[in-house]
Enzyme design. Sequence first.
Site, PDB file in Angstrom:
ATOM      1  N   LYS A  87       0.834  -1.202   0.000  1.00 38.01           N
ATOM      2  CA  LYS A  87       0.000   0.000   0.000  1.00 38.01           C
ATOM      3  C   LYS A  87       0.870   1.252   0.000  1.00 38.01           C
ATOM      4  O   LYS A  87       0.592   2.221  -0.711  1.00 38.01           O
ATOM      5  CB  LYS A  87      -0.946  -0.023   1.211  1.00 38.01           C
ATOM      6  CG  LYS A  87      -2.038  -1.072   1.060  1.00 38.01           C
ATOM      7  CD  LYS A  87      -2.755  -1.416   2.350  1.00 38.01           C
ATOM      8  CE  LYS A  87      -3.661  -2.643   2.126  1.00 38.01           C
ATOM      9  NZ  LYS A  87      -4.276  -3.157   3.326  1.00 38.01           N
ATOM     10  N   GLN A 143      -4.958  -2.101   9.476  1.00 42.72           N
ATOM     11  CA  GLN A 143      -4.656  -3.377   8.820  1.00 42.72           C
ATOM     12  C   GLN A 143      -5.191  -4.546   9.649  1.00 42.72           C
ATOM     13  O   GLN A 143      -4.900  -4.655  10.842  1.00 42.72           O
ATOM     14  CB  GLN A 143      -3.126  -3.501   8.628  1.00 42.72           C
ATOM     15  CG  GLN A 143      -2.697  -4.737   7.870  1.00 42.72           C
ATOM     16  CD  GLN A 143      -3.224  -4.753   6.422  1.00 42.72           C
ATOM     17  OE1 GLN A 143      -3.170  -3.752   5.715  1.00 42.72           O
ATOM     18  NE2 GLN A 143      -3.729  -5.896   5.995  1.00 42.72           N
ATOM     19  N   ASP A 159     -11.466   1.696   3.449  1.00 42.51           N
ATOM     20  CA  ASP A 159     -11.677   0.256   3.255  1.00 42.51           C
ATOM     21  C   ASP A 159     -13.146  -0.040   2.972  1.00 42.51           C
ATOM     22  O   ASP A 159     -13.485  -1.129   2.511  1.00 42.51           O
ATOM     23  CB  ASP A 159     -11.260  -0.511   4.529  1.00 42.51           C
ATOM     24  CG  ASP A 159      -9.928  -1.222   4.358  1.00 42.51           C
ATOM     25  OD1 ASP A 159      -9.504  -1.415   3.203  1.00 42.51           O
ATOM     26  OD2 ASP A 159      -9.326  -1.589   5.381  1.00 42.51           O
TER      27      ASP A 159
END
Length: 294
Positions: free
Chosen positions: A58, A102, A125
Site C-alpha cells: 500500500k 490493517q 476500506d
Amino acid sequence: MEINRETVKINGKKAAAAVRAEVASAVRCLREQGKRAPKLSVILVGEDAASRTYVKGKEKACQEVGIESETIVLPAETSQDDLLQAIRRLNEDSHTDGILVQLPLPPQIDEEQVVQAIDPDKDVDGFHIRNVGKLTKGKAARYLPCTPSGIIELLHRNQIPIEGKHCVVIGRSNLVGKPLALLLLEENGTVTLCHSKTADLSSFCRSADILVVATGNPRMIHGSMIKPGAVVIDVGIHRGEKGLCGDVDTESCMGIASAITPVPGGVGPMTVAMLMKNCLEAYRVLHAGRAEKQ
Ligand code: NDP
C-alpha cells in the site's frame, strides 16, 4: 464438454496500472493547483509478516500515485483504548484523508469496535456500517470495499458484460462475497451467493456465466465444475511450495472458460489500486466538506 476454446487470462496488473495512472493524474492536477497531496494513514498493530507485506504494498502504491502515506506501527500488546485513541487522533487530523487499520488485529482487540470507530468519511476500506449500509442501498455508496469493487472494475475494463448474466459468488464474507453480490446485483446481474452449507455447489458452478470464487480453499474449483464459456474470477491467494495459487485450479479451466483471472496478477493488484481511488475520493470528500462549512 466443450474443449480447446481459447481462454483469455484477464490481466489484473494492466488494469490496476491503468487505475493507478488515473489517480496519479488527478493527484498531479491537485498539486499543479497548489493543493496538498491526499494522505493515507495506516495503523499496523503487531508484527504479522503477511500484514507487513500488505502494508508495504500500500505504501508503494501511494508513492507511485503521489499520495502521501504514513504507517503507524503499534506494539502487538496495544490495548483497545490506545488503539481507539490513535484512531480518534487521525479522525480529527485535517491532513489525514483516509484511515485504514490493517486486519487481522491481535486477539485482545475487538475488531468490529475498531472498524466502527473510524470516521466513515475517512473509511477508505469501506467497512464502516454507514458505508456498508449505503452499499446495500445501491449507487449512493461512496467508499466501496476494495476487492469487490476491483473485481467489477476488472470486468468493466475487459468489456465483460454483467447485465443479465448469472453471477455465482462462492463465499459470503463481509470482506468479499457479500459486498460483491450486491455490486453485481447493482450491475443488473442475476446473483446466487453460495457458501459452505450450499447443497450441490457443483450445479450452481455449472450454471454460472460469471463464477467468482472466494472461499480460502486452494484450487477447490476445477474445470469439470464450470460451464463452457464461463468467466472465472479467482479471488483466493495461497502461498504454497510451488509459489502462489488461488481458489481455482486454473490449468484445468483452460480451454473451457472464456476468461479467467490468474493468481498472481489477477484480482490481487486491483485491490490496492481501488484503495488509491478511495483515498483520492476521501480527499475530495474532506475538501468538499470544508468548502461547505466556509
Ligand atoms: P473468509 O474465510 O472470510 O470466507 C470464506 C467464505 O467461503 C465463507 O463464506 C465460507 O462459507 C465459504 N466457504 C469456505 N469453504 C467453502 C466450501 N468448501 N464451499 C463453499 N463455500 C465455502 O474468506 P475471505 O472472503 O476473506 O477470503 C476468501 C479468499 O480470498 C481467501 O483465499 C483470501 O486470501 C482471498 N482474498 C484475496 C484478496 C485479494 O486482494 N485478492 C482480498 C481478500 C481476500 P461459510 O460462510 O458458510 O463459512
